[in-house]
Design a protein around this motif. Structure first.
Motif, mmCIF file in Angstrom:
data_model
loop_
_atom_site.group_PDB
_atom_site.id
_atom_site.type_symbol
_atom_site.label_atom_id
_atom_site.label_comp_id
_atom_site.label_asym_id
_atom_site.label_seq_id
_atom_site.Cartn_x
_atom_site.Cartn_y
_atom_site.Cartn_z
ATOM 1 N N LEU A 134 -12.867 23.981 -1.539
ATOM 2 C CA LEU A 134 -12.924 22.531 -1.456
ATOM 3 C C LEU A 134 -11.552 22.021 -1.073
ATOM 4 O O LEU A 134 -10.549 22.536 -1.508
ATOM 5 N N ARG A 175 -18.708 7.557 -18.876
ATOM 6 C CA ARG A 175 -18.778 8.074 -17.514
ATOM 7 C C ARG A 175 -19.490 7.075 -16.602
ATOM 8 O O ARG A 175 -19.042 6.838 -15.483
ATOM 9 N N ILE A 235 -9.576 18.260 -1.018
ATOM 10 C CA ILE A 235 -9.727 16.879 -1.417
ATOM 11 C C ILE A 235 -9.244 15.975 -0.300
ATOM 12 O O ILE A 235 -8.143 16.154 0.213
ATOM 13 N N THR A 236 -10.050 15.019 0.066
ATOM 14 C CA THR A 236 -9.597 14.013 1.022
ATOM 15 C C THR A 236 -8.627 13.085 0.301
ATOM 16 O O THR A 236 -8.960 12.538 -0.731
ATOM 17 N N ARG A 254 -9.510 7.524 2.751
ATOM 18 C CA ARG A 254 -10.923 7.267 2.469
ATOM 19 C C ARG A 254 -11.285 5.836 2.833
ATOM 20 O O ARG A 254 -10.464 4.936 2.719
ATOM 21 N N GLU A 293 -19.567 27.483 -10.144
ATOM 22 C CA GLU A 293 -18.119 27.443 -10.177
ATOM 23 C C GLU A 293 -17.584 27.408 -11.612
ATOM 24 O O GLU A 293 -16.548 27.984 -11.907
ATOM 25 N N MET A 334 -16.328 30.451 -14.255
ATOM 26 C CA MET A 334 -15.434 29.733 -13.360
ATOM 27 C C MET A 334 -14.894 30.674 -12.295
ATOM 28 O O MET A 334 -13.946 31.405 -12.525
ATOM 29 N N SER A 335 -15.532 30.732 -11.186
ATOM 30 C CA SER A 335 -15.100 31.618 -10.127
ATOM 31 C C SER A 335 -14.025 30.923 -9.302
ATOM 32 O O SER A 335 -13.637 29.804 -9.579
ATOM 33 N N GLY A 368 -6.495 10.018 -1.065
ATOM 34 C CA GLY A 368 -6.943 8.662 -1.367
ATOM 35 C C GLY A 368 -6.725 7.702 -0.210
ATOM 36 O O GLY A 368 -7.554 6.830 0.054
ATOM 37 N N ALA A 369 -5.627 7.881 0.493
ATOM 38 C CA ALA A 369 -5.275 6.935 1.542
ATOM 39 C C ALA A 369 -6.190 7.062 2.758
ATOM 40 O O ALA A 369 -6.281 6.162 3.579
ATOM 41 N N SER A 413 -14.161 29.907 -6.272
ATOM 42 C CA SER A 413 -14.655 29.243 -5.066
ATOM 43 C C SER A 413 -14.131 27.817 -4.918
ATOM 44 O O SER A 413 -14.363 27.188 -3.906
ATOM 45 N N MET A 414 -13.424 27.334 -5.936
ATOM 46 C CA MET A 414 -12.959 25.960 -5.846
ATOM 47 C C MET A 414 -11.973 25.774 -4.701
ATOM 48 O O MET A 414 -11.862 24.701 -4.133
ATOM 49 N N SER A 415 -11.286 26.865 -4.361
ATOM 50 C CA SER A 415 -10.281 26.749 -3.316
ATOM 51 C C SER A 415 -10.906 26.391 -1.966
ATOM 52 O O SER A 415 -10.215 25.997 -1.045
ATOM 53 N N LEU A 451 -12.033 6.567 -6.464
ATOM 54 C CA LEU A 451 -10.901 7.464 -6.258
ATOM 55 C C LEU A 451 -10.605 8.348 -7.472
ATOM 56 O O LEU A 451 -9.729 9.199 -7.415
ATOM 57 N N TYR A 463 0.835 -1.181 0.000
ATOM 58 C CA TYR A 463 0.000 0.000 0.000
ATOM 59 C C TYR A 463 0.875 1.237 0.000
ATOM 60 O O TYR A 463 1.856 1.320 0.711
ATOM 61 N N PRO A 489 -9.531 12.198 -5.562
ATOM 62 C CA PRO A 489 -8.130 12.589 -5.375
ATOM 63 C C PRO A 489 -7.294 12.432 -6.648
ATOM 64 O O PRO A 489 -6.210 12.986 -6.732
ATOM 65 N N SER A 506 -17.124 4.594 -15.506
ATOM 66 C CA SER A 506 -16.054 5.043 -14.614
ATOM 67 C C SER A 506 -16.578 5.347 -13.211
ATOM 68 O O SER A 506 -15.793 5.589 -12.305
ATOM 69 N N LEU A 507 -17.892 5.343 -13.033
ATOM 70 C CA LEU A 507 -18.452 5.645 -11.716
ATOM 71 C C LEU A 507 -18.523 4.370 -10.865
ATOM 72 O O LEU A 507 -18.696 3.278 -11.396
ATOM 73 N N PRO A 508 -18.415 4.553 -9.544
ATOM 74 C CA PRO A 508 -18.493 3.370 -8.669
ATOM 75 C C PRO A 508 -19.935 2.926 -8.466
ATOM 76 O O PRO A 508 -20.440 2.895 -7.354
ATOM 77 N N GLN A 550 -13.780 -1.423 -8.359
ATOM 78 C CA GLN A 550 -14.828 -0.596 -7.765
ATOM 79 C C GLN A 550 -14.216 0.419 -6.779
ATOM 80 O O GLN A 550 -14.718 1.532 -6.646
#
Lengths: 344, 275
Positions: B8, B113, B10-11, B16, A126, B1-2, B13-14, B4-6, A82, A3, A159, B116-118, A77
């Motif tokens: 957010l 798409r 991101i959590t 989650r 946004e 595109m303002s 990957g490790a 405001s993204m800042s 991610l 990992y 991420p 690619s989604l879970p 999955q």
């Protein structure tokens, strides 16, 4: 399986074969978490196929790859939780409005009805799409579509984001906006893996670049390293009087010490330029010789030249219609024109 | 595109919590979301409903007046026999369109798409098929209405007619998995139509939908009697005309379940392979 949180993507020897075409023929990639990684190559080099494998859209025929340490084959999955994927052609639903698209994808990402609404409104704002939120997508411009597509990829705040040729076909202004968006994305902590045909795009955005050709990585490094391996920019002059070309060639040889290439029909002269300072000397000499310059441009190495240097063939070699002729026939646009025109 | 993204962050990957399987509840939720998409599409492109509106009207008129006299002696006597038959035939024919549209839909970028989604792999397919039950409902209603206009008065009453309609819709949904499978494996929408009709014609015409079985040669009689479509037609007749839920209805539902059990996994597998 080890990992690792240092690496967003680790791929070893990825292979994908379509019939007798080895589209991807053993690609290695290592993308460090929190960076922008550019995969640079012409059409048909295997960029999109590589991304599709990493995004679990396509099963590899060989090799290994992990996303944040999760195997793309054994844990697809998890990988999908991610990543965000924005394709070369906008992957949004044409028959739905922008809001309906974002609400649908939010719902599919597990958001409640209320949260999905809120998230969609937020993202539309946004990405400057609020006014067009209810309009049918058929009336969207290419840039708006691309923005909506990117917005849809960001719903789950993944991420790792795959951007497959995010600016191909966009006008320069929209392209610059897209670049800004990508930069802001990275500032929030996202890792970005993007593919591009444009050297300057990789140059502008990517921390590291892999040059890919005919399914294999032919070079890897920072933009600086890559450029150094390719050579210098070239100077391009168009003369008011084509008859003066021969004299201009002498002047270039005297001042810059290099042999220039002439295009008599266009009254154009091209010379490799290693030292920008010496241009002043050249211009003074031309003035002294009474040679009037109508246009002057500095041409960055084109992708074709990168390819020529790295692979010994031009990027357009595979295309029978011969769309890519950037290296032999550079267009004297204002400023730099490091684009490669290839037929699709 | 303002800017405001800042806001957010991101959590990583490790950090989650992730799981590699999809629960049944999530599968259901995903499929319903996808069905919602299908409904919006139907609302946006009403021209795609032409077949389910025109076909019941034309087929009912045509078959009643062409065969009515020859088969049952009179139109009025033929209607209780024909309307359930034409209903089953029409709705099943409509379900071919499901496969064709799925093929067209899958060629669009948006399916990338979805992949690619879970989400549950089956959801984009199940959702599309679920939304199409609206089309079957329209065809069912119009067929009964046409029958009513021509003088058909179902003996079972309105409640039984509704149950009969639901039975037809459920079975057609099951059968649409066959055409969805063709939709996934075929190269083009046109070829889906081609293969589907090869299956559809024997299935609907070699049944008791239009003619009494005892008029057929023995070999055909055998096929007609095992054909699940015959059971469905009989079940609908019994329900609409006498308000009885017979063993034919159960056989139809069992047949529908078997079709889904075979073709849903086949279709999903082909869909996942097709990238």
């Amino acid at each position: 399986m080890t990992y690792s949180s240092d690496w967003a993507v680790e791929a070893h020897g990825l292979v994908k074969v379509f019939g007798d075409n080895r589209a991807v023929d053993g690609v290695d990639l290592s993308v460090r978490t929190g960076t922008v990684y550019g995969v640079l190559g012409p059409n048909g080099a295997g960029k999109t196929t590589t991304i599709r494998m990493l995004a679990t859209l396509l099963k590899p025929d060989g090799g290994e790859a992990t996303v944040f340490g999760h195997d793309i084959r054994r844990e697809p999955q998890i990988v999908r939780q991610l990543i965000g994927v924005t394709g070369q052609y906008a992957s949004v639903d044409e028959t739905l409005s922008a809001t309906e698209n974002l609400v649908l994808f939010s719902r599919l990402n597990g958001l409640s009805r209320a949260d999905a609404r809120r998230k969609s409104t937020e993202l539309l704002e946004e990405f400057g799409l609020t006014e067009a939120a209810k309009r049918p997508l058929k009336k969207f411009s290419g840039g708006m579509r691309r923005r909506l597509d990117l917005a849809a990829s960001l719903i789950s705040q993944p991420p790792l984001i795959f951007l497959d040729e995010p600016t191909t076909g966009l006008d320069p202004r929209t392209r610059a906006q897209m670049w800004d968006t990508i930069r802001r994305l990275v500032s929030t902590g996202s890792t970005v893996l993007l593919t591009t045909q444009y050297l300057d795009e990789a140059d502008q955005l990517a921390d590291r670049i892999a040059v890919i050709d005919r399914g294999i990585v032919v070079a890897e490094g920072t933009a600086g390293e890559l450029k150094a391996s390719v050579g210098s920019a070239s100077l391009l002059l168009r003369l008011a009087d084509p008859a003066a070309l021969e004299r201009a060639r002498h002047a270039v040889l005297d001042v810059l010490g290099v042999e220039a290439m002439l295009t008599p029909e266009a009254g154009r002269i091209t010379a490799p330029m290693s030292d920008p300072d010496s241009i002043t000397d050249l211009l003074i000499r031309l003035r002294a010789d009474g040679i009037a310059v109508e246009e002057l441009a500095v041409q960055q190495p084109t992708l074709d030249e990168v390819f020529l240097a790295l692979t010994g063939h031009t990027a357009g070699d595979d295309e029978p219609s011969g769309g890519a002729t950037g290296a032999e026939n550079p267009t004297p646009a204002s400023g730099t024109t490091p684009e490669l025109e290839t037929t699709r | 595109m303002s800017a405001s993204m800042s806001t957010l962050t991101i959590t990583p990957g490790a950090q989650r919590t992730l799981k590699n399987h999809v629960t049944i509840a999530q599968t259901l939720r995903n499929s319903l979301s996808m069905a919602g998409r299908g409904l919006i599409k139907i609302r946006r492109t009403p021209e795609q409903l032409i077949d389910v509106t025109v076909q019941p009207i034309i087929f009912t008129l045509m078959f009643t007046y062409i065969f009515g006299g020859a088969i049952a002696g009179s139109v009025a006597d033929y209607l209780p026999l024909l309307i359930p038959g034409i209903l089953v035939q029409t709705v099943i024919t409509t379900s071919v369109v499901t496969g064709v549209q799925l093929r067209e839909d899958m060629d669009k970028g948006v399916f990338d798409r979805f992949k690619s989604l879970p989400i549950a792999r089956i959801a984009p397919l199940a959702g599309a098929l679920l939304a199409d039950t609206v089309r079957y409902a329209i065809a069912t209603t119009l067929t009964f209405v046409m029958g009513f206009i021509m003088g058909y008065r179902p003996g079972g009453g309105l409640g039984a007619v509704v149950v009969a309609g639901l039975l037809v819709i459920a079975c057609s949904w099951a059968i649409s998995w066959i055409f969805a499978f063709f939709g996934v494996i075929a190269r083009s929408a046109a070829s889906v139509q081609g293969i589907s009709f090869l299956v559809l014609f024997p299935l609907t015409f070699l049944s008791n939908a239009f003619v009494p079985v005892d008029t057929l040669p023995p070999v055909l009689q055998w096929f007609v009697n095992v054909n699940p479509v015959s059971h469905l037609v009989t079940a609908v007749r019994d329900l609409a005309n006498t308000a009885t839920f017979t063993s034919d209805a159960w056989i139809s539902l069992l047949g529908a379940a078997i079709i889904v059990a075979i073709f849903a996994p086949l279709t999903v597998r082909a869909y996942m392979k097709k990238a």
